[in-house]
Design a protein around this motif. Structure first.
Motif, PDB file in Angstrom:
ATOM      1  N   THR A 133      50.597  30.553  50.338  1.00  0.00           N
ATOM      2  CA  THR A 133      51.648  30.324  49.347  1.00  0.00           C
ATOM      3  C   THR A 133      51.051  30.033  47.971  1.00  0.00           C
ATOM      4  O   THR A 133      51.519  30.546  46.946  1.00  0.00           O
ATOM      5  N   LYS A 163      48.170  31.011  46.865  1.00  0.00           N
ATOM      6  CA  LYS A 163      47.573  32.237  46.339  1.00  0.00           C
ATOM      7  C   LYS A 163      48.639  33.141  45.721  1.00  0.00           C
ATOM      8  O   LYS A 163      48.406  33.776  44.681  1.00  0.00           O
ATOM      9  N   ILE A 164      49.795  33.211  46.349  1.00  0.00           N
ATOM     10  CA  ILE A 164      50.892  34.012  45.800  1.00  0.00           C
ATOM     11  C   ILE A 164      51.365  33.432  44.470  1.00  0.00           C
ATOM     12  O   ILE A 164      51.623  34.159  43.501  1.00  0.00           O
ATOM     13  N   LEU A 165      51.460  32.100  44.410  1.00  0.00           N
ATOM     14  CA  LEU A 165      51.885  31.449  43.168  1.00  0.00           C
ATOM     15  C   LEU A 165      50.853  31.638  42.061  1.00  0.00           C
ATOM     16  O   LEU A 165      51.213  31.762  40.879  1.00  0.00           O
ATOM     17  N   LYS A 166      49.582  31.661  42.431  1.00  0.00           N
ATOM     18  CA  LYS A 166      48.533  31.877  41.430  1.00  0.00           C
ATOM     19  C   LYS A 166      48.657  33.245  40.777  1.00  0.00           C
ATOM     20  O   LYS A 166      48.405  33.401  39.575  1.00  0.00           O
ATOM     21  N   LYS A 167      49.009  34.259  41.570  1.00  0.00           N
ATOM     22  CA  LYS A 167      49.171  35.593  41.008  1.00  0.00           C
ATOM     23  C   LYS A 167      50.370  35.665  40.072  1.00  0.00           C
ATOM     24  O   LYS A 167      50.374  36.447  39.115  1.00  0.00           O
ATOM     25  N   LYS A 168      51.362  34.813  40.325  1.00  0.00           N
ATOM     26  CA  LYS A 168      52.568  34.826  39.508  1.00  0.00           C
ATOM     27  C   LYS A 168      52.432  33.940  38.284  1.00  0.00           C
ATOM     28  O   LYS A 168      52.930  34.278  37.203  1.00  0.00           O
ATOM     29  N   TYR A 169      51.737  32.799  38.454  1.00  0.00           N
ATOM     30  CA  TYR A 169      51.561  31.851  37.348  1.00  0.00           C
ATOM     31  C   TYR A 169      50.065  31.673  37.093  1.00  0.00           C
ATOM     32  O   TYR A 169      49.357  31.048  37.881  1.00  0.00           O
ATOM     33  N   SER A 170      49.590  32.221  35.996  1.00  0.00           N
ATOM     34  CA  SER A 170      48.154  32.192  35.697  1.00  0.00           C
ATOM     35  C   SER A 170      47.634  30.781  35.438  1.00  0.00           C
ATOM     36  O   SER A 170      46.437  30.529  35.556  1.00  0.00           O
TER      37      SER A 170
END
Length: 725
Positions: free
Chosen positions: A285, A287-294
């Motif tokens: 989860t 990792k997914i948020l990292k791709k969405k929020y830099s």
């Protein structure tokens, strides 16, 4: 003394260029006194007496010489010890950037090094920690890529585990230290890389196919997921029990472990599975948020999950409920040194150590070149080989896992790091952890470390579909075969087998490519003296089709657009000739003589009559070298032509090739053919003859017996045939 006013650019005199270009000749040179070229004030202006214009007094530029004796020690040492290139300029700004990068890396790499050692290499965690702590300190001295971070790598650790685990399993000594085996593997890796670097073999990274590396990484990712599932499900003890029982199934390859998982899935441990699932969901989860929020890119989710799981394990004493934990780590305040020169172990682990060296070198080189492209850095593969070899030899004395550069962590490091000091700071913090905080690792659950490995495995294979799709769209049949061979051999046999088979196939491709001659049959565009390749691709009917009986792309001779010169074969050799491609040259020449095309299938019926080949003209415009083996082959070819009364002519012969043609006797053979074509008689008649055909053949050769253009050769042939008539 008043300074002269700054001249306008219109009044600056420039050196005239003898070339057709309107650009002036550049004679600027960087001096020690004015390295900042953009500062116009450092340039000296002088006023001429003829007019009011001004000229800039640049010193004459000369290309840099390769004479080593003219270099000073101040220039030489920073090349071989890259730390000297930045240490004199190091300041507080650099240190702050390196400190932020180093501390950020610690949170990411500490749990990974624990996971690599425990789950992949099956050795004490101290081995992974020493690799993470010592390697960056040595790389700080010898490393040439400021953003590069070295440490244990997942694929390499897995290779170490598959090499060491069987030896430990069959060892008679129960108290045998696994780090003795690790020390030997790491030393072999380091010695191999250091030898390659000193021997300047860094070019080898250009030979290995990228599809081979992608296939191996994808295979390793799948193997990592399989191994992690066994531990997450709590089936490791059952796996060992079945492996020790000779009456049970043999479990060696990753595929065998998949069968084991399917057959024994119902025996899983519920507590281990629950903890593992929660940790996996949290990490994925984030990792997914990292791709969405830099902004979350520096969030150390792996460290957070490991720390929280360790604290909860200590509070609720999950270890007493059967959950596997790291336990007490054997460590003393005195460093234990190991002997990596044990000859018996070197013979057993030599292949695995060399394999680690090759994989680590290729992965590190890929990372260094990517960083070099991103930050415009001059990258030397040989210097990187020396650095990687030195740090692994040093680490082998402490039983550290092999350490190499990683692109992922280096990208994170590049956000703030300025020099290799960043990695050194990470190493120092890791060593501090070994000396002070090692006892706190007792309650770290092994299932959580396996979750980390599973996540890394997923990241390794997530690029595979995009790679395969790209190869499919671009017709990369060989790349897809290399990828598939490497992956399937890794799964059904072993990691060593996968990389070995994939490497063999890649080398076969390299050898085939170097041994294939690229000769062209030339045809003349009607009503011109322009000669072009007569072989054109033949468009398949009904879409792309794969012909398994043909080793070449289907082509045809373009009779509509190109006219074939009667009785002549015009051959262009657009490459240097050597022993690797001269044999294939003969095969293709025979095809040209029989079919009029280099791409005809050898099973085809002959389409050109013997009498259609009376003259063979070789265009050697791009053949700038020829070795002795190829010269011998060419001499035998021309001799054979002469026996069949076929005349040979050479056009556009490079000066670098002419000496070997003279010494091999080819020049004399060509002169004999010129005599048969009555070239020398024609020269005597040209001055007094009124025949326009003979006059056109005056002084056709630029250097006896070589012609300057194909059309000159055809003039001689026309004149010769008219004289015979």
């Amino acid at each position: 003394m008043s300074s002269s006013p700054r001249p306008s650019l219109k009044n600056i005199r420039r050196v005239a260029s003898p070339s057709p270009s309107a650009r002036p000749i550049s004679n600027r040179r960087v001096h020690e006194s004015d390295r900042l070229l953009n500062r116009i004030d450092s340039l000296k202006y002088s006023t001429t007496s003829d007019d009011d214009s001004c000229s800039i007094n640049y010193s004459q530029y000369t290309p840099t010489s390769s004479n080593f004796d003219q270099l000073e020690w101040g220039d030489i040492l920073p090349y071989y010890l890259p730390c000297l290139s930045w240490i004199n300029k190091y300041n507080l700004k650099y240190f702050i950037g390196d400190l932020i990068g180093g501390l950020t890396l610690v949170f990411f790499q500490l749990p990974l090094s624990l996971s690599y050692a425990t789950t992949l290499a099956h050795v004490p965690v101290i081995s992974g920690l020493y690799s993470l702590g010592l390697a960056p300190l040595i790389y700080m001295i010898f490393g040439s890529v400021p953003q590069m971070v070295v440490g244990p790598e997942a694929p390499i650790s897995l290779v170490v585990g598959q090499a060491v685990e069987p030896l430990l399993h069959h060892a008679k000594k129960k108290d045998l230290d696994p780090l003795e085996f690790v020390a030997v593997v790491t030393f072999i890796s380091g010695a191999s890389l250091l030898g390659f670097g000193l021997g300047r073999l860094g070019f080898l990274d250009n030979v290995l196919s990228p599809s081979l590396l992608k296939g191996f990484i994808a295979g390793v990712g799948i193997v990592m997921i399989i191994n992690s599932l066994i531990i997450i499900l709590g089936l490791e003890a059952l796996l060992k029990q079945i492996s020790d029982d000779p009456n049970q199934m043999d479990i060696h390859s990753p595929f065998d472990k998949v069968v084991f998982l399917i057959m024994n899935f119902g025996e899983f441990d519920s507590l281990s599975l629950k903890i593992g699932l929660v940790g996996f969901i949290v990490i994925m989860t984030s990792k997914i948020l990292k791709k969405k929020y830099s902004r979350l890119i520096l969030l150390p989710e792996i460290m957070i999950v490991v720390v929280v799981a360790t604290i909860l394990c200590q509070i609720y004493r999950w270890d007493l409920k059967g959950l596997a934990v790291i336990g007490k780590v054997k460590n003393s305040n005195v460093l234990t040194l190991y002997n990596p020169f044990a000859w018996k172990l070197i013979k057993k682990l030599g292949t695995s150590g060399f394999l680690c060296a090759m994989l680590g070198f290729f992965e590190s080189t890929t990372a260094s070149k990517s960083l070099g492209s991103s930050f415009d850095l001059p990258i030397s593969s040989n210097r990187e080989l020396v650095a990687l070899g030195s740090l692994n030899i040093f680490g082998s004395f402490f039983g550290a896992l092999p350490a190499f550069g990683g692109y992922g962590r280096s990208k994170i490091n590049a956000i703030s790091a300025k020099t290799t000091m960043s990695g050194a700071i990470m190493g120092l913090v890791t060593i501090f952890t070994i000396q002070v905080l090692l006892d706190y690792l007792y309650f770290v659950p092994e299932c959580i470390l396996s979750v980390v490995i599973a996540v890394i495995g997923i990241s390794l294979i997530e690029e595979a579909p995009y790679e395969l799709l790209f190869y499919w769209r671009t017709g990369g049949k060989d790349e897809m075969i290399t990828f598939a061979i490497t992956v399937f051999t890794t799964l059904f046999f072993s990691i060593e087998g996968g990389i070995a088979v994939g490497l063999v196939y890649s080398l076969i491709r390299v050898i085939k490519n170097s041994a294939e001659s690229r000769i062209q049959i030339l045809g003349r565009i009607p009503n011109s003296n322009t000669f072009v390749d007569a072989d054109i691709p033949m468009a398949p009917q009904g879409g792309s089709q794969l012909n398994i009986f043909n080793d070449m792309r289907q082509t045809q001779l373009n009779h509509d657009a190109i006219e074939e010169v009667e009785g002549c074969l015009i051959i262009k050799i657009p490459e240097p000739l050597s022993f690797t491609n001269c044999s294939d040259l003969l095969v293709r020449l025979k095809r040209v003589e029989m079919y009029g095309s280099t791409r005809a299938h050898p099973a085809s019926k002959r389409s050109r009559d013997l009498t259609m080949t009376q003259y063979v003209i070789f265009d050697l415009d791009s053949m700038n070298s020829i070795d002795s083996s190829a010269a011998k082959t060419m001499k035998e070819l021309i001799t054979n032509y002469q026996k069949r009364d076929i005349k040979s002519c050479f056009v556009k012969v490079a000066k670098s090739v002419r000496p070997i043609l003279r010494d091999s006797g080819i020049r004399d053979l060509l002169r004999n053919d010129l005599k048969k074509l009555k070239y020398y008689e024609i020269q005597d008649l040209a001055d007094n003859s009124e025949n326009d055909g003979i006059k056109r053949c005056h002084n056709l050769i630029v250097d006896d017996p070589y012609f300057d253009h194909i059309s000159d050769t055809l003039k001689l042939i026309d004149c010769f045939e008219n004289m015979i008539v």
